[in-house]
Design a protein around this motif. Structure first.
Motif, PDB file in Angstrom:
ATOM      1  N   TRP A   1       0.808  -1.220   0.000  1.00 14.10           N
ATOM      2  CA  TRP A   1       0.000   0.000   0.000  1.00 14.10           C
ATOM      3  C   TRP A   1       0.839   1.266   0.000  1.00 14.10           C
ATOM      4  CZ3 TRP A   1       0.246   3.291   4.253  1.00 14.10           C
ATOM      5  CH2 TRP A   1       0.878   2.777   5.389  1.00 14.10           C
ATOM      6  N   LEU A   2       2.055   1.144   0.564  1.00 12.25           N
ATOM      7  CA  LEU A   2       2.883   2.341   0.650  1.00 12.25           C
ATOM      8  C   LEU A   2       3.627   2.595  -0.650  1.00 12.25           C
ATOM      9  CD1 LEU A   2       3.106   4.408   2.743  1.00 12.25           C
ATOM     10  CD2 LEU A   2       5.054   3.230   3.717  1.00 12.25           C
ATOM     11  N   ALA A   3       3.823   1.521  -1.437  1.00 13.24           N
ATOM     12  CA  ALA A   3       4.560   1.684  -2.697  1.00 13.24           C
ATOM     13  C   ALA A   3       3.631   2.138  -3.811  1.00 13.24           C
ATOM     14  CB  ALA A   3       5.238   0.367  -3.075  1.00 13.24           C
ATOM     15  N   ARG A   4       2.376   1.827  -3.668  1.00 10.60           N
ATOM     16  CA  ARG A   4       1.431   2.079  -4.741  1.00 10.60           C
ATOM     17  C   ARG A   4       1.348   3.554  -5.162  1.00 10.60           C
ATOM     18  NH1 ARG A   4      -3.613   2.638  -6.323  1.00 10.60           N
ATOM     19  NH2 ARG A   4      -3.946   3.807  -4.427  1.00 10.60           N
ATOM     20  N   PRO A   5       1.355   4.484  -4.201  1.00 10.23           N
ATOM     21  CA  PRO A   5       1.212   5.891  -4.614  1.00 10.23           C
ATOM     22  C   PRO A   5       2.237   6.315  -5.655  1.00 10.23           C
ATOM     23  CG  PRO A   5       1.062   5.699  -2.248  1.00 10.23           C
ATOM     24  CD  PRO A   5       1.401   4.349  -2.755  1.00 10.23           C
ATOM     25  N   PHE A   6       3.435   5.663  -5.667  1.00 14.33           N
ATOM     26  CA  PHE A   6       4.474   6.092  -6.604  1.00 14.33           C
ATOM     27  C   PHE A   6       4.030   5.909  -8.047  1.00 14.33           C
ATOM     28  CE2 PHE A   6       7.121   5.492  -2.827  1.00 14.33           C
ATOM     29  CZ  PHE A   6       7.769   6.711  -2.827  1.00 14.33           C
ATOM     30  N   THR A   7       3.047   5.065  -8.256  1.00 18.77           N
ATOM     31  CA  THR A   7       2.588   4.852  -9.632  1.00 18.77           C
ATOM     32  C   THR A   7       1.514   5.868 -10.020  1.00 18.77           C
ATOM     33  OG1 THR A   7       0.863   3.352  -8.895  1.00 18.77           O
ATOM     34  CG2 THR A   7       2.993   2.373  -9.404  1.00 18.77           C
ATOM     35  N   GLU A   8       1.033   6.631  -9.065  1.00 15.42           N
ATOM     36  CA  GLU A   8      -0.001   7.609  -9.403  1.00 15.42           C
ATOM     37  C   GLU A   8       0.631   8.841 -10.010  1.00 15.42           C
ATOM     38  OE1 GLU A   8      -3.097   6.777  -5.696  1.00 15.42           O
ATOM     39  OE2 GLU A   8      -1.644   8.403  -5.641  1.00 15.42           O
TER      40      GLU A   8
ATOM     41  N   ALA B   1       9.382  15.864   5.645  1.00 13.75           N
ATOM     42  CA  ALA B   1       8.228  15.429   6.432  1.00 13.75           C
ATOM     43  C   ALA B   1       6.951  15.581   5.629  1.00 13.75           C
ATOM     44  CB  ALA B   1       8.136  16.247   7.721  1.00 13.75           C
ATOM     45  N   LEU B   2       6.849  16.695   4.905  1.00 13.60           N
ATOM     46  CA  LEU B   2       5.657  16.912   4.085  1.00 13.60           C
ATOM     47  C   LEU B   2       5.546  15.817   3.029  1.00 13.60           C
ATOM     48  CD1 LEU B   2       3.212  18.544   3.206  1.00 13.60           C
ATOM     49  CD2 LEU B   2       4.736  19.974   1.835  1.00 13.60           C
ATOM     50  N   GLY B   3       6.691  15.525   2.362  1.00  9.15           N
ATOM     51  CA  GLY B   3       6.678  14.486   1.335  1.00  9.15           C
ATOM     52  C   GLY B   3       6.268  13.137   1.904  1.00  9.15           C
ATOM     53  N   LEU B   4       6.873  12.778   3.045  1.00 11.31           N
ATOM     54  CA  LEU B   4       6.550  11.482   3.648  1.00 11.31           C
ATOM     55  C   LEU B   4       5.091  11.438   4.120  1.00 11.31           C
ATOM     56  CD1 LEU B   4       9.775  10.714   5.710  1.00 11.31           C
ATOM     57  CD2 LEU B   4       9.039   9.720   3.530  1.00 11.31           C
ATOM     58  N   GLY B   5       4.660  12.541   4.752  1.00  9.44           N
ATOM     59  CA  GLY B   5       3.286  12.598   5.223  1.00  9.44           C
ATOM     60  C   GLY B   5       2.316  12.454   4.063  1.00  9.44           C
ATOM     61  N   TYR B   6       2.638  13.127   2.979  1.00  8.27           N
ATOM     62  CA  TYR B   6       1.785  13.054   1.795  1.00  8.27           C
ATOM     63  C   TYR B   6       1.714  11.620   1.287  1.00  8.27           C
ATOM     64  CZ  TYR B   6      -0.119  14.219  -2.785  1.00  8.27           C
ATOM     65  OH  TYR B   6      -0.908  14.290  -3.901  1.00  8.27           O
ATOM     66  N   LEU B   7       2.897  10.989   1.208  1.00  8.51           N
ATOM     67  CA  LEU B   7       2.955   9.598   0.746  1.00  8.51           C
ATOM     68  C   LEU B   7       2.121   8.683   1.636  1.00  8.51           C
ATOM     69  CD1 LEU B   7       6.566   8.655  -0.321  1.00  8.51           C
ATOM     70  CD2 LEU B   7       4.452   8.381  -1.601  1.00  8.51           C
ATOM     71  N   LEU B   8       2.285   8.878   2.942  1.00  6.52           N
ATOM     72  CA  LEU B   8       1.549   8.048   3.898  1.00  6.52           C
ATOM     73  C   LEU B   8       0.047   8.189   3.684  1.00  6.52           C
ATOM     74  CD1 LEU B   8       1.717   6.318   6.568  1.00  6.52           C
ATOM     75  CD2 LEU B   8       1.383   8.470   7.773  1.00  6.52           C
ATOM     76  N   CYS B   9      -0.402   9.442   3.575  1.00 10.37           N
ATOM     77  CA  CYS B   9      -1.832   9.674   3.393  1.00 10.37           C
ATOM     78  C   CYS B   9      -2.305   9.071   2.073  1.00 10.37           C
ATOM     79  CB  CYS B   9      -2.135  11.162   3.413  1.00 10.37           C
ATOM     80  SG  CYS B   9      -1.903  11.872   5.023  1.00 10.37           S
TER      81      CYS B   9
ATOM     82  N   SER C   1      -5.458   2.495  -0.180  1.00  9.74           N
ATOM     83  CA  SER C   1      -5.580   1.122   0.299  1.00  9.74           C
ATOM     84  C   SER C   1      -7.048   0.758   0.517  1.00  9.74           C
ATOM     85  CB  SER C   1      -4.809   0.962   1.600  1.00  9.74           C
ATOM     86  OG  SER C   1      -5.482   1.693   2.599  1.00  9.74           O
ATOM     87  N   LYS C   2      -7.241  -0.474   0.921  1.00  9.27           N
ATOM     88  CA  LYS C   2      -8.598  -0.922   1.199  1.00  9.27           C
ATOM     89  C   LYS C   2      -9.208  -0.087   2.340  1.00  9.27           C
ATOM     90  CE  LYS C   2     -11.323  -4.879   2.501  1.00  9.27           C
ATOM     91  NZ  LYS C   2     -11.349  -6.042   3.354  1.00  9.27           N
ATOM     92  N   LEU C   3      -8.346   0.199   3.334  1.00  8.80           N
ATOM     93  CA  LEU C   3      -8.796   1.009   4.454  1.00  8.80           C
ATOM     94  C   LEU C   3      -9.292   2.372   3.977  1.00  8.80           C
ATOM     95  CD1 LEU C   3      -8.860   1.283   7.622  1.00  8.80           C
ATOM     96  CD2 LEU C   3      -6.715   2.490   7.365  1.00  8.80           C
ATOM     97  N   GLY C   4      -8.550   2.943   3.026  1.00  5.51           N
ATOM     98  CA  GLY C   4      -8.920   4.242   2.503  1.00  5.51           C
ATOM     99  C   GLY C   4     -10.274   4.202   1.829  1.00  5.51           C
ATOM    100  N   ARG C   5     -10.505   3.155   1.055  1.00  4.12           N
ATOM    101  CA  ARG C   5     -11.801   3.046   0.370  1.00  4.12           C
ATOM    102  C   ARG C   5     -12.925   2.885   1.381  1.00  4.12           C
ATOM    103  NH1 ARG C   5      -8.662   0.122  -3.079  1.00  4.12           N
ATOM    104  NH2 ARG C   5      -9.563  -1.903  -2.628  1.00  4.12           N
ATOM    105  N   LEU C   6     -12.580   2.172   2.458  1.00  7.59           N
ATOM    106  CA  LEU C   6     -13.563   2.002   3.534  1.00  7.59           C
ATOM    107  C   LEU C   6     -13.875   3.354   4.188  1.00  7.59           C
ATOM    108  CD1 LEU C   6     -15.072  -0.321   4.676  1.00  7.59           C
ATOM    109  CD2 LEU C   6     -13.226  -0.720   6.291  1.00  7.59           C
TER     110      LEU C   6
END
Lengths: 568, 389
Positions: free
Chosen positions: B7-14, B220-228, B234-239
């Motif tokens: 889930w954490l690697a996926r954003p890099f493809t967006e 921190a902003l970059g990491l926070g953005y990635l985390l969010c 993720s599935k949690l996000g869709r939930l």
């Protein structure tokens, strides 16, 4: 003094004199206890006396007066009381001024001259003075040229008593009562001898009781008289309590025991009184909260609109009061009465503008409404700041609202808060009537319960929205008019109340006016009862945390809406 | 769209994340280089003052991302995120106070100046351990996290949502503000914590530390953005989006809505705490003013301006509003509140989807936004039972 009697007072020098006496006695009453406070208030004394002295025909000739004062200045301290008595007995209208000035060390003699002066202001090197005989201002005199007549504590006590005795034979019952109150704790032996005859002559029950108390205090302190203790046993007067306290540690075991019993009774009474006082403060804070929140209960509770600018509508009501008083200078009472409808109209008009321009576009989006109205609140605040002033404005309290209602020695209720409690109940009753008994109320409830159905029954929902919002906003304006009497009127006035108001509405249950009343009053009481042991800020925090926890338990407040309305 | 990647690697493809990270990295790099390489008088030189100011903006942007996570993707309008920001800031401030050591005005090696001033004899228990940076940095996460956990647990369990939740979050930060104003609380009262000297042994006033803090804020902003972004995708996000759009329906489908809400709320609070912790050494002070309800609600407007439920919109909004604030308060301070108030009204009435909504309308980044676009349209027309609950 009540305003309608002002003319009479000005016309009669004697009445003016009495007025100054009553002012002065008020101060003197606490002399025994708060010498410091009294010292600070001496400028007031001087002002009061010089007013009364101007333009009066003295009974003493200037020569006689001059010789009396000279004797006062030149007599040795032990001989001074006699001179003081003589001055007091002279019946001269200026005598009070001289004695008071002397007692405050403000009676002075010009060096190298016989002239007596009363010091009006002793700041700086040049002191403002007025002539003791004519009462006219004598300009400024270097303090080096003045020789002040020194008094001491025992002389002050004596003057105190002497002046009270003068007042006790006054024809005005108010003055006599004030004098009798002032006497408690300052009766000396000479006076104690004359008091019984005065008590005999006195026609007024309250004054007689007070005089008896004053005498009993002296008797108890000087002779340890058990009968005096009986007289005092229910008293809440500070001097009486001090006397009983003294008796409680006396050598006479019987007296000490009796005094202790009396003290316990008094203690209980005092506690009851302080409880009542807290209750009163709680109710008055509660009614302020109810006033601030009840408009919100209509817009938020009934319409479901979050109006964060509600606080600023309150502020506008307060500023309307200020504006009215600026328009009608010299008539604060009339201006205040007029600003009740004016404040309502101003706030209602602004409310309608807000509803039409912003809120109607955000129907069904409560969070966005919250943000937009918050923006409006910022704009209104800044508008007041730039157009009027960032500083607090002064709103005058009319005379019939100032002062306090004295229930007993330990409990007095300030009138302005009493008026606000009454006003809050009045507004509440009015709103209840509108919601329950008028066509508008019926339509509002119909639209709240089922908008679509109400519209199909021919109710113009948009019109109802506007009217409801105008009503809620107008009530906020009324709250502002009331608040202008007890808090500072400034641009931040609304901000201070908005969170509290929301808490009251949420706590009481949205959409329920009774809930708002109960919630406001109970939060006010809770706050006041917590304050003594937690402090003001901590009490507020505790109340906030309490509400946050309460909302967890009962998310829909004290009185939740039931039935279908609750789902909508 | 099930995805086998982590889930954490996926954003890099967006696409949007790629663009955002690229822009962020390049700007931070560019500003650093312009500051370090160019001499002071050069027209393109970025002064230390500007670097610190930009670092402050980046902290605000991270706070806005945290708010967007709960508001945009969970439908919870928190008017109290300033409290988490300030708590993180206070945790950092306490560490920085302890770093001063005996160099304070009173020269007491054990007690901070304000405690000496208040005649306190020993360090209160809650100050223990803040001399260790690792512990302090942990508290930066834990203090806001714990508060959010307790508060959220109570609130979500009893299904307090919508406007009610907004109002009690506001009451929360208001209560904390009153509490922190008290001297007896042991956090410096009215004046807060200030007069910092060192961080990790380096002097705070040097240019190098300032630029390092700026870079740290950017990271921190970059990491926070990635985390969010990771959570949201993720599935949690869709939930969580399901909870936002139809809370009751999600619950009836068998999901524990309150757990989803609690998790996202706590993560967001911790992010806000980190933002606060980076903010404090750059501005050099933390005081109870940060708890003020006005600040918290201002953060919400940054997000609303940028466009909620986009994350990059939150960053954009924070940067624009704060830049405007700096400019306005500099040239005509009176006008700032008019502008801010007007912004609140205009954005909510005319720009419900914010600036990011404008982008989407023009078709920029549409391909990469397929998931975000869907959520945006959903947020525009929320089911009626949610909107009025």
């Amino acid at each position: 003094m009540p305003s309608e009697t002002d003319d009479a007072f000005v016309r009669s020098p004697w009445m003016a004199f009495l007025m100054s006496i009553s002012v002065a006695t008020m101060y003197r009453g606490c002399w025994q206890w708060m010498l410091l406070v009294c010292l600070l208030s001496f400028p007031l004394f001087a002002a009061a006396q010089s007013e009364s002295a101007t333009g009066q025909s003295a009974r003493l000739s200037d020569g006689a007066a001059q010789s009396l004062l000279t004797r006062l200045a030149e007599a040795r301290n032990p001989a001074k009381p006699a001179v003081i008595d003589e001055i007091a007995m002279s019946g001269d209208a200026r005598a009070r001024g001289w004695l008071e000035a002397f007692s405050a060390s403000k009676l002075a003699r010009l060096k190298d001259a016989e002239r007596f002066l009363i010091i009006d202001n002793n700041r700086g090197r040049e002191w403002a003075v007025s002539d003791a005989l004519s009462g006219e201002s004598a300009g400024k005199v270097s303090r080096r040229d003045l020789k002040t007549l020194r008094s001491n504590n025992s002389l002050r006590g004596h003057i105190d008593g002497v002046l009270s005795m003068i007042d006790l034979s006054s024809p005005d019952a108010e003055v006599r009562l004030a004098a009798a109150r002032g006497l408690r704790g300052s009766v000396d032996e000479a006076m104690a001898e004359r008091l019984p005859s005065l008590i005999e002559q006195e026609g007024d029950d309250a004054i007689r009781a007070t005089l008896k108390e004053a005498l009993a205090i002296q008797q108890l302190e000087a002779n340890g008289d058990p009968a005096a203790l009986d007289t005092l046993s229910g008293s809440l007067n500070a001097a009486a309590i001090a006397a009983i306290n003294g008796a409680a540690v006396s050598d006479d075991p019987q007296l000490a025991q009796a005094a202790k019993v009396a003290l316990a009774g008094i203690e209980q009474k005092l506690q009851l009184n302080s409880g009542l006082e807290t209750l009163y403060f709680g109710l008055s804070l509660g009614s302020v909260l109810v006033l601030a929140a009840i408009g919100l209960a209509i817009t938020f509770g009934v319409m479901g609109v979050i109006n964060m600018a509600h606080g600023e509508l309150i502020m506008l009501g307060a500023y309307t009061t200020w504006g009215m008083q600026q328009l009608l200078p010299g008539q604060p009472g009339l201006a205040l009465l007029l600003s009740i409808p004016a404040g309502f109209l101003v706030a209602a008009a602004v409310g309608v503008i807000i509803e039409r321009s912003v809120i109607q576009h955000l129907k069904g989006r409560p969070l966005e409404t919250l943000l937009a109205t918050f923006g409006i609140s910022l704009i209104l605040q800044q508008l007041v700041r730039t157009t009027i002033s960032p500083l607090n404005r002064i709103v005058v309290t009319p005379e019939w609202m100032s002062g306090s209602l004295m229930i007993n020695e330990a409990l007095s209720l300030t009138l302005n808060r009493l008026y606000i409690i009454g006003f809050a109940l009045f507004v509440f009753a009015g709103l209840m009537l509108i919601m329950r008994r008028t066509r508008l109320g019926l339509e509002v409830r119909a639209v709240t319960q089922n908008r679509a159905m109400a519209r199909s029954m021919g109710i113009k929902a948009t019109r109802v929205d506007i009217m409801t919002f105008a009503l809620g906003s107008g009530v906020a304006g009324l709250a502002g008019v009331a608040l202008s009497q007890i808090t500072n009127v400034g641009p931040n006035l609304g901000q201070n109340y908005i969170i509290d108001s929301f808490m009251v509405v949420v706590f009481g249950g949205v959409g329920n006016l009774w809930g708002t009343l109960v919630a406001g009053m109970s939060l006010g009481l809770l706050n006041q009862f917590l304050e003594p042991w937690a402090g003001a800020v901590l009490a507020k925090i505790v109340v906030l945390v309490f509400i946050i926890l309460f909302i967890q338990k009962r998310p829909r407040g004290l009185f939740p809406q039931k039935g279908r309305a609750a789902e909508g | 769209m099930p995805d086998s990647r982590s889930w954490l690697a996926r954003p890099f493809t967006e696409r949007s994340t790629q663009i955002f990270l690229a822009v962020l990295t390049l700007s931070v790099l560019a500003i650093t280089l312009l500051h370090v390489l160019l001499p002071e008088g050069h027209p393109l030189h970025v002064s230390t003052f500007t670097v610190t100011l930009l670092g402050k903006y980046l902290c605000y942007a991270l706070l806005a991302v945290a708010v967007d996570l709960v508001w945009g993707y969970l439908g919870i309008l928190s008017l109290g995120h300033g409290a988490f920001f300030a708590l993180g800031g206070y945790a950092m401030g306490m560490y920085l106070m302890r770093e001063i050591g005996d160099r304070g005005v009173y020269g007491n090696p054990e007690l901070p100046d304000f405690m000496v001033f208040l005649n306190w004899q020993e360090l209160p228990w809650f100050w223990q351990g803040f001399d260790m940076p690792a512990f302090a940095f942990l508290m930066v996460l834990l203090a806001p996290g714990l508060l959010a956990l307790v508060f959220g647990f109570l609130a979500f369990r009893s299904r307090v949502t919508g406007v009610y939740l907004s109002i009690i979050t506001q009451a929360l930060t208001f209560a904390l503000m009153l509490a922190f104003f008290r001297n007896e609380m042991g956090f410096g009262g009215n004046n807060g914590l200030t007069d910092f000297k060192d961080i990790l042994g380096f002097d705070l006033r040097t240019d190098a530390v300032r630029i390092a803090l700026f870079i740290a804020s950017g990271v921190a902003l970059g990491l926070g953005y990635l985390l969010c972004r990771g959570i949201v995708g993720s599935k949690l996000g869709r939930l969580s989006i399901a909870c936002r759009d139809a809370e009751a329906r999600t619950r009836f489908l068998g999901y524990r809505v309150e757990r989803v809400q609690l998790f996202i709320f706590v993560v967001s609070a911790m992010l806000a705490g980190v933002a606060g912790a980076l903010y404090v050494p750059q501005v050099g002070i933390i005081n109870p003013g940060e708890f003020s309800p006005l600040f918290s609600i201002e953060v919400v407007v940054w997000v609303a301006l940028g466009g909620r439920a986009t994350l990059y919109g939150a960053v954009l909004g924070a940067l624009i509003v704060n830049y405007a604030k700096t400019v306005f308060t500099g040239i005509m301070p009176d006008a700032w509140l008019f502008a801010l108030g007007g912004l609140f009204v205009l954005v909510t009435v005319l720009l419900p989807k914010g600036i990011a909504g404008l982008f989407a309308q023009r078709g920029w980044g549409r391909r990469s936004q397929s998931s975000a676009a869907k959520t945006e349209s959903a947020s525009g027309s929320r089911p009626i039972e949610e909107a009025t609950a």
